[in-house]
Design a protein around this motif. Structure first.
Motif, PDB file in Angstrom:
ATOM      1  N   MET A  82    -123.378 -45.214  44.721  1.00  0.00           N
ATOM      2  CA  MET A  82    -122.766 -44.234  45.630  1.00  0.00           C
ATOM      3  C   MET A  82    -123.740 -43.102  45.941  1.00  0.00           C
ATOM      4  SD  MET A  82    -118.901 -43.908  44.200  1.00  0.00           S
ATOM      5  CE  MET A  82    -117.710 -45.221  44.406  1.00  0.00           C
ATOM      6  N   ARG A  83    -124.439 -42.662  44.925  1.00  0.00           N
ATOM      7  CA  ARG A  83    -125.397 -41.562  45.105  1.00  0.00           C
ATOM      8  C   ARG A  83    -126.523 -41.995  46.048  1.00  0.00           C
ATOM      9  NH1 ARG A  83    -123.881 -37.511  45.493  1.00  0.00           N
ATOM     10  NH2 ARG A  83    -122.995 -37.203  43.468  1.00  0.00           N
ATOM     11  N   ARG A  84    -126.991 -43.249  45.924  1.00  0.00           N
ATOM     12  CA  ARG A  84    -128.043 -43.751  46.819  1.00  0.00           C
ATOM     13  C   ARG A  84    -127.544 -43.814  48.269  1.00  0.00           C
ATOM     14  NH1 ARG A  84    -129.317 -47.051  42.347  1.00  0.00           N
ATOM     15  NH2 ARG A  84    -127.944 -48.703  43.062  1.00  0.00           N
ATOM     16  N   GLU A  85    -126.292 -44.204  48.439  1.00  0.00           N
ATOM     17  CA  GLU A  85    -125.759 -44.396  49.784  1.00  0.00           C
ATOM     18  C   GLU A  85    -125.343 -43.102  50.459  1.00  0.00           C
ATOM     19  OE1 GLU A  85    -122.786 -47.467  50.034  1.00  0.00           O
ATOM     20  OE2 GLU A  85    -123.960 -48.790  48.726  1.00  0.00           O
ATOM     21  N   ARG A  86    -124.818 -42.152  49.690  1.00  0.00           N
ATOM     22  CA  ARG A  86    -124.315 -40.913  50.282  1.00  0.00           C
ATOM     23  C   ARG A  86    -124.468 -39.776  49.297  1.00  0.00           C
ATOM     24  NH1 ARG A  86    -119.235 -42.873  51.760  1.00  0.00           N
ATOM     25  NH2 ARG A  86    -120.022 -44.386  53.189  1.00  0.00           N
ATOM     26  N   SER A  87    -125.565 -39.081  49.375  1.00  0.00           N
ATOM     27  CA  SER A  87    -125.878 -38.048  48.392  1.00  0.00           C
ATOM     28  C   SER A  87    -124.965 -36.831  48.462  1.00  0.00           C
ATOM     29  CB  SER A  87    -127.340 -37.603  48.541  1.00  0.00           C
ATOM     30  OG  SER A  87    -127.542 -37.040  49.815  1.00  0.00           O
ATOM     31  N   GLU A  88    -124.302 -36.618  49.596  1.00  0.00           N
ATOM     32  CA  GLU A  88    -123.468 -35.427  49.751  1.00  0.00           C
ATOM     33  C   GLU A  88    -122.085 -35.542  49.105  1.00  0.00           C
ATOM     34  OE1 GLU A  88    -122.135 -38.129  52.975  1.00  0.00           O
ATOM     35  OE2 GLU A  88    -124.075 -37.654  52.103  1.00  0.00           O
ATOM     36  N   VAL A  89    -121.631 -36.750  48.804  1.00  0.00           N
ATOM     37  CA  VAL A  89    -120.301 -36.934  48.218  1.00  0.00           C
ATOM     38  C   VAL A  89    -120.297 -36.412  46.789  1.00  0.00           C
ATOM     39  CG1 VAL A  89    -118.590 -38.663  47.511  1.00  0.00           C
ATOM     40  CG2 VAL A  89    -119.758 -38.885  49.693  1.00  0.00           C
ATOM     41  N   LYS A  90    -119.253 -35.699  46.443  1.00  0.00           N
ATOM     42  CA  LYS A  90    -119.100 -35.161  45.091  1.00  0.00           C
ATOM     43  C   LYS A  90    -118.517 -36.249  44.197  1.00  0.00           C
ATOM     44  CE  LYS A  90    -120.378 -31.097  46.408  1.00  0.00           C
ATOM     45  NZ  LYS A  90    -121.670 -30.580  46.068  1.00  0.00           N
ATOM     46  N   ILE A  91    -119.120 -36.444  43.031  1.00  0.00           N
ATOM     47  CA  ILE A  91    -118.689 -37.490  42.109  1.00  0.00           C
ATOM     48  C   ILE A  91    -118.339 -36.873  40.759  1.00  0.00           C
ATOM     49  CG2 ILE A  91    -119.333 -39.617  40.908  1.00  0.00           C
ATOM     50  CD1 ILE A  91    -121.297 -40.164  43.237  1.00  0.00           C
ATOM     51  N   ILE A  92    -117.142 -37.215  40.269  1.00  0.00           N
ATOM     52  CA  ILE A  92    -116.687 -36.776  38.955  1.00  0.00           C
ATOM     53  C   ILE A  92    -116.501 -38.026  38.097  1.00  0.00           C
ATOM     54  CG2 ILE A  92    -114.892 -35.580  37.644  1.00  0.00           C
ATOM     55  CD1 ILE A  92    -114.124 -34.220  40.389  1.00  0.00           C
ATOM     56  N   ALA A  93    -117.218 -38.085  36.979  1.00  0.00           N
ATOM     57  CA  ALA A  93    -117.106 -39.219  36.055  1.00  0.00           C
ATOM     58  C   ALA A  93    -116.141 -38.858  34.941  1.00  0.00           C
ATOM     59  CB  ALA A  93    -118.474 -39.555  35.475  1.00  0.00           C
ATOM     60  N   MET A  94    -115.335 -39.832  34.522  1.00  0.00           N
ATOM     61  CA  MET A  94    -114.433 -39.610  33.399  1.00  0.00           C
ATOM     62  C   MET A  94    -114.559 -40.779  32.429  1.00  0.00           C
ATOM     63  SD  MET A  94    -110.801 -40.136  35.303  1.00  0.00           S
ATOM     64  CE  MET A  94    -110.589 -41.501  36.440  1.00  0.00           C
ATOM     65  N   SER A  95    -114.496 -40.448  31.133  1.00  0.00           N
ATOM     66  CA  SER A  95    -114.654 -41.466  30.101  1.00  0.00           C
ATOM     67  C   SER A  95    -114.047 -40.983  28.797  1.00  0.00           C
ATOM     68  CB  SER A  95    -116.144 -41.767  29.883  1.00  0.00           C
ATOM     69  OG  SER A  95    -116.316 -42.656  28.801  1.00  0.00           O
ATOM     70  N   GLY A  96    -113.664 -41.959  27.990  1.00  0.00           N
ATOM     71  CA  GLY A  96    -113.165 -41.655  26.655  1.00  0.00           C
ATOM     72  C   GLY A  96    -114.277 -41.360  25.672  1.00  0.00           C
ATOM     73  N   GLY A  97    -115.520 -41.473  26.095  1.00  0.00           N
ATOM     74  CA  GLY A  97    -116.619 -41.053  25.244  1.00  0.00           C
ATOM     75  C   GLY A  97    -117.468 -42.151  24.653  1.00  0.00           C
ATOM     76  N   LEU A 118    -115.527 -35.442  32.988  1.00  0.00           N
ATOM     77  CA  LEU A 118    -114.308 -35.117  32.263  1.00  0.00           C
ATOM     78  C   LEU A 118    -114.164 -36.096  31.110  1.00  0.00           C
ATOM     79  CD1 LEU A 118    -111.860 -34.618  35.279  1.00  0.00           C
ATOM     80  CD2 LEU A 118    -112.661 -32.829  33.712  1.00  0.00           C
ATOM     81  N   LYS A 119    -114.002 -35.578  29.899  1.00  0.00           N
ATOM     82  CA  LYS A 119    -113.819 -36.426  28.730  1.00  0.00           C
ATOM     83  C   LYS A 119    -112.331 -36.673  28.538  1.00  0.00           C
ATOM     84  CE  LYS A 119    -115.143 -36.981  23.879  1.00  0.00           C
ATOM     85  NZ  LYS A 119    -114.231 -38.062  23.720  1.00  0.00           N
ATOM     86  N   LYS A 120    -111.954 -37.958  28.488  1.00  0.00           N
ATOM     87  CA  LYS A 120    -110.555 -38.335  28.259  1.00  0.00           C
ATOM     88  C   LYS A 120    -110.204 -38.125  26.795  1.00  0.00           C
ATOM     89  CE  LYS A 120    -110.404 -42.080  31.659  1.00  0.00           C
ATOM     90  NZ  LYS A 120    -110.254 -43.544  31.756  1.00  0.00           N
ATOM     91  N   PRO A 121    -109.026 -37.683  26.487  1.00  0.00           N
ATOM     92  CA  PRO A 121    -108.019 -37.208  27.432  1.00  0.00           C
ATOM     93  C   PRO A 121    -108.355 -35.800  27.902  1.00  0.00           C
ATOM     94  CG  PRO A 121    -107.181 -36.990  25.208  1.00  0.00           C
ATOM     95  CD  PRO A 121    -108.543 -37.633  25.099  1.00  0.00           C
ATOM     96  N   PHE A 122    -108.067 -35.520  29.156  1.00  0.00           N
ATOM     97  CA  PHE A 122    -108.314 -34.189  29.705  1.00  0.00           C
ATOM     98  C   PHE A 122    -107.001 -33.639  30.250  1.00  0.00           C
ATOM     99  CE2 PHE A 122    -109.645 -37.445  32.767  1.00  0.00           C
ATOM    100  CZ  PHE A 122    -108.775 -37.198  33.822  1.00  0.00           C
TER     101      PHE A 122
END
Length: 147
Positions: A82-97, A118-122
């Motif tokens: 996504m970053r390669r295709e459209r650098s202006e889009v804001k991306i938020i990653a979430m994971s349990g760690g 964002l670290k799950k649970p958030f």
């Protein structure tokens, strides 16, 4: 689910009511429904995908203002693409760690282009603050919750 999405490819998509569109990529159907309901309650149009490949398809068609993505199912690769295709889009990653070697998945996500994590649970207000910061508009009252 894609509600009231309009806009040109390449420009951030706005809903018919002028509010931003968020793409949520999450494999857990319960969490996906909760995130969708919370965002829609705050007048944010939402498109959803259950994995990274479906998320990339939607990303290419709708050009969201923000992507909220889980890191399971090659989420790091999805963010990098996504970053390669459209650098202006804001991306938020979430994971349990989870970890890969000595690095946490959220650290890796930041390294490949996530704007925030964002670290799950958030809490819902952590989510709201993060998305509002990406979209640059003020948070609404604290009356809603996920779950």
């Amino acid at each position: 689910m894609l509600s009231e999405i309009s806009g040109a490819i390449g420009a951030p998509t706005m809903a018919a009511n002028g509010n931003p569109a968020v793409l949520v990529i999450e494999e857990d159907p319960t969490l996906l429904r909760s995130l969708t309901a919370f965002l829609q309650a705050h007048r944010i149009s939402v498109a959803t995908a259950c994995n990274g490949s479906k998320g990339l398809e939607l990303f290419r068609r709708m050009s969201p203002a923000v992507v909220l993505t889980d890191l399971v199912d090659n989420g790091v690769g999805t963010i990098a693409q996504m970053r390669r295709e459209r650098s202006e889009v804001k991306i938020i990653a979430m994971s349990g760690g989870g970890r890969i070697g000595r690095l946490g998945l959220l650290e890796i996500a930041k390294a490949v282009g996530a704007d925030a994590t964002l670290k799950k649970p958030f809490g819902v207000w952590d989510l709201a603050a993060t998305i509002c910061g990406m979209l640059e508009f003020p948070r609404q009252d604290r009356g809603a919750s996920i779950g």
